[in-house]
Design a protein around this motif. Structure first.
Motif, PDB file in Angstrom:
ATOM      1  N   ILE A  59       0.826  -1.253   0.237  1.00  0.00           N
ATOM      2  CA  ILE A  59       0.168   0.337  -0.206  1.00  0.00           C
ATOM      3  C   ILE A  59       0.592   1.237  -0.437  1.00  0.00           C
ATOM      4  N   ASN A  60       1.835   1.710   0.642  1.00  0.00           N
ATOM      5  CA  ASN A  60       3.257   2.451   0.849  1.00  0.00           C
ATOM      6  C   ASN A  60       3.779   2.612  -0.921  1.00  0.00           C
ATOM      7  N   GLY A  61       4.500   1.688  -1.427  1.00  0.00           N
ATOM      8  CA  GLY A  61       5.031   1.194  -2.559  1.00  0.00           C
ATOM      9  C   GLY A  61       6.207   0.969  -2.377  1.00  0.00           C
ATOM     10  N   LEU A  62       6.521   0.389  -1.339  1.00  0.00           N
ATOM     11  CA  LEU A  62       7.280  -0.186  -0.762  1.00  0.00           C
ATOM     12  C   LEU A  62       7.371  -1.804  -1.310  1.00  0.00           C
ATOM     13  N   GLU A  63       6.866  -2.331  -1.828  1.00  0.00           N
ATOM     14  CA  GLU A  63       6.809  -3.282  -3.068  1.00  0.00           C
ATOM     15  C   GLU A  63       5.734  -2.847  -4.329  1.00  0.00           C
ATOM     16  N   ALA A  64       6.087  -3.670  -5.062  1.00  0.00           N
ATOM     17  CA  ALA A  64       5.116  -3.815  -5.983  1.00  0.00           C
ATOM     18  C   ALA A  64       4.372  -5.353  -5.671  1.00  0.00           C
ATOM     19  N   ILE A  65       2.664  -4.438  -7.130  1.00  0.00           N
ATOM     20  CA  ILE A  65       2.110  -6.021  -6.828  1.00  0.00           C
ATOM     21  C   ILE A  65       2.626  -6.051  -8.318  1.00  0.00           C
TER      22      ILE A  65
ATOM     23  N   VAL B 121       5.774   7.507  -6.240  1.00  0.00           N
ATOM     24  CA  VAL B 121       5.838   6.848  -5.025  1.00  0.00           C
ATOM     25  C   VAL B 121       6.245   7.821  -3.598  1.00  0.00           C
ATOM     26  N   ASN B 122       7.251   8.873  -4.540  1.00  0.00           N
ATOM     27  CA  ASN B 122       7.634   9.702  -3.092  1.00  0.00           C
ATOM     28  C   ASN B 122       6.190  10.317  -2.403  1.00  0.00           C
ATOM     29  N   ALA B 123       5.714  10.827  -3.355  1.00  0.00           N
ATOM     30  CA  ALA B 123       4.189  11.736  -3.117  1.00  0.00           C
ATOM     31  C   ALA B 123       3.603  10.713  -2.343  1.00  0.00           C
ATOM     32  N   LEU B 124       3.358   9.790  -2.872  1.00  0.00           N
ATOM     33  CA  LEU B 124       2.486   8.567  -2.299  1.00  0.00           C
ATOM     34  C   LEU B 124       2.984   8.413  -0.773  1.00  0.00           C
TER      35      LEU B 124
END
Lengths: 247, 376
Positions: free
Chosen positions: A49-55, A74-77
């Protein structure tokens, strides 16, 4: 429309499938607990959910905006989605104040004074004002984890992801951390927490999701899940937890 | 498993077992005698050598009360190895007495001390033996060895010249160290350039490190120092010779230091990166504020070791004709047919590197202590 909308996501590491068509939604001001056996993907889901891993497949939307796949900043997310880790992950070379102000100064471009004012207000609120000038290794585990929560809150996130934040703590320190989460829940912070603290999950959550085999096996209000689980594996899981006197 | 309960064999119901740690000990006579023989032999050699030193000094025109004073002092010092032996002998007598009155505990204590003292005597005697051998080597062939390497009048006479040339070494390594710190970090960061766009940069950095770690430093100095002026490239060709060797050393040592930085960056657990990125910090911000500051702390000891190596490598610059201390001392050696000035250079290098190595060791000890204490 739900605040966080996880739609039919799949992910695998090689042959090992982590998510298999998992769907889940979190409404605003809702607290959702993820429970389930080790390796059921609770932590990985938060990290996605916070973009540390991709789906691999599917999509995740926050406020209707797609946050997975190509073209996402992702930084903005991550500015708006805070995460707190099991191992605190404080920066050991910075003071508590440095830890809390780093991202507001460098990412939100606050002035040092404004960032410190915000940090001190949060630290005071959680009883950590006198620790502001200390380095993390001088703090107890519970204090470190509270600082980690403050560090995430200093970014003024829209949602907070809590990844088994009491699992590394000595038992007598658990409550000081959980009290903060309880406070935040009452305040209306949207939270998604992976946890083994069943009693707490039951008390604080508006919804409990039992993860198993890469998808949400059963979900519902806490009383329903804990008292009359409908499906077999949920019952087996909770029975084991009760046998170990952890509930 | 069968139905019978398994028990340890000695856990039966018989009489309780007692701890058996031996009977009355014997006096360590053989060890004491060996130590005695060694002490006598080495002391004889020492006295003979001290006599030879005195003769050499008197023959060399050094006379006066201080020669006699030094002679007496050295003789006294050389007999110090007998002290632990005397103590060993006293304890040995205690053992005999304790045995006579059948006191097993006192006998054990005395035997253990006699044993330790004998070994201490042997240890110090052996060290003195090495010193005697070294002095004998210096005195060999009518003190030719001593005069070739340690001819004091020449050392004194040429010291200002050598020291002045040593400043060239210092200048080279100080400037090179500063450049290496910056250059190594740049290369290390290039090794971590992210994504597909960063791949060419990563490859270039890796090739550079591989190439320059493979080439001997002396070759790089030679190629840069002689080659660049030959090429006649504008601006570059007008640098001073010292600048060329500084560039050459920076290129060589920078490759090693880049690897060291990389190791330091990699030594930081990925959870730190996860924490920084999760707060919205970019790749570069994460490296700059979180990873590199922590990594650098881990690599200060290896970095200082590389600096010490770099300092010694400044003696290689003579291949392109820079008049550093080694080159200067070789000129003096050729003129006087004597290597004492080179010894001066060696002493100067020792003088600057030993404090640094001790400092590094203390720092590493402190780090280890902190790790044991559970800090970061």
């Amino acid at each position: 429309m739900a605040f966080i909308e996880i739609r039919d996501i799949s992910k695998s590491y090689g042959d090992l499938s982590v998510f298999n068509h998992l769907s889940l939604s979190v409404d605003e001001h809702e607290v959702v607990s993820l429970i389930g056996p080790s390796g059921s993907g609770k932590s990985t889901l938060l990290r996605c959910i916070n973009g540390l891993e991709a789906i691999d497949h599917g999509e995740i939307r926050v406020h209707g905006d797609r946050i997975t796949g190509p073209g996402v900043d992702v930084n903005a997310l991550r500015r708006d989605i805070g995460i707190v880790f099991q191992g605190y992950n404080l920066f050991p070379h910075m003071t508590v104040l440095g830890n809390v102000t780093l991202a507001p100064i460098k990412v939100l471009r606050l002035s040092k004074a404004a960032a410190e004012e915000r940090a001190m207000a949060l630290l005071s609120r959680f009883g950590l004002a006198n620790k502001a000038r200390e380095y993390p290794d001088r703090l107890s585990g519970g204090q470190q984890q509270r600082v980690a929560i403050v560090r995430a809150l200093a970014m003024d996130p829209l949602v907070l992801l809590l990844d088994e934040i009491t699992s590394a703590l000595d038992p007598e320190l658990v409550s000081e951390v959980l009290n903060i989460v309880r406070d935040l829940a009452e305040e209306g912070m949207t939270m998604l927490l992976a946890t083994h603290e069943m009693g707490f999950a039951r008390e604080v959550s508006s919804k409990v999701c039992f993860l198993c085999d890469g998808s949400v096996y059963e979900e519902g209000p806490p009383d329903k899940i804990f008292d009359e689980p409908a499906r077999e594996r949920t019952r087996a899981f909770l029975r084991n937890i009760r046998d170990a006197k952890r509930i | 498993m069968g139905a019978t309960t398994h028990r340890a064999p000695s856990a039966g119901t018989g009489p309780a077992r007692r701890l058996d740690i031996g009977r009355m000990p014997a006096a360590p006579t053989a060890l004491l005698l060996s130590a005695l023989v060694m002490v006598i032999a080495v002391e004889a050699g020492s006295l003979y050598t001290i006599g030879a030193i005195r003769k050499a000094l008197l023959g060399g025109g050094f006379a006066g009360w201080w020669v006699s004073a030094a002679f007496v002092l050295l003789t006294l010092m050389s007999t110090m190895i007998a002290l632990p032996l005397i103590r060993a002998f006293n304890r040995w007598r205690d053992v005999r007495r304790a045995i006579a009155r059948n006191d097993i505990v006192a006998a054990r204590v005395a035997r253990s001390e006699a044993h330790d003292r004998s070994w201490i005597a042997i240890g110090y005697t052996f060290a003195q033996f090495i010193v005697v051998l070294a002095v004998q080597f210096l005195l060999a062939n009518n003190q030719a060895v001593a005069k070739t390497f340690f001819y004091v009048p020449l050392i004194v006479e040429t010291f200002p010249l050598v020291l002045k040339a040593f400043w060239v070494n210092i200048e080279i390594f100080v400037v090179a160290e500063v450049l290496v710190l910056v250059w190594g970090l740049i290369v290390a960061l290039a090794m971590f350039a992210p994504g597909t766009a960063g791949k060419p940069l990563r490859i270039i950095a890796a090739v550079y490190v591989d190439v320059f770690r493979a080439i001997p430093a002396i070759l790089v100095i030679f190629l840069v120092g002689f080659g660049v002026p030959l090429t006649g490239v504008p601006i570059l060709k007008d640098f001073s010779l010292t600048s060329y060797v500084i560039i050459a050393l920076t290129l060589t040592v920078g490759a090693y230091v880049a690897e060291t930085y990389r190791a330091g960056i990699q030594s930081i657990h990925w959870s730190q990166t996860a924490a920084a990125r999760s707060l919205g910090l970019s790749h570069m911000q994460t490296l700059r504020y979180v990873i590199v500051p922590q990594g650098v702390r881990h690599i200060i000891p290896p970095l200082l070791n590389q600096f010490i190596a770099l300092q010694k490598d400044t003696a290689l610059v003579n291949v392109v004709g820079v008049i550093d201390s080694f080159n200067q001392s070789m000129l003096i050696a050729a003129n006087h047919y004597n290597l004492s000035a080179v010894t001066t250079v060696a002493v100067l290098f020792i003088a600057i590197s030993i404090p640094q190595t001790r400092f590094v060791e203390r720092m590493m000890q402190r780090d280890r202590a902190r790790l044991r204490a559970g800090g970061v």
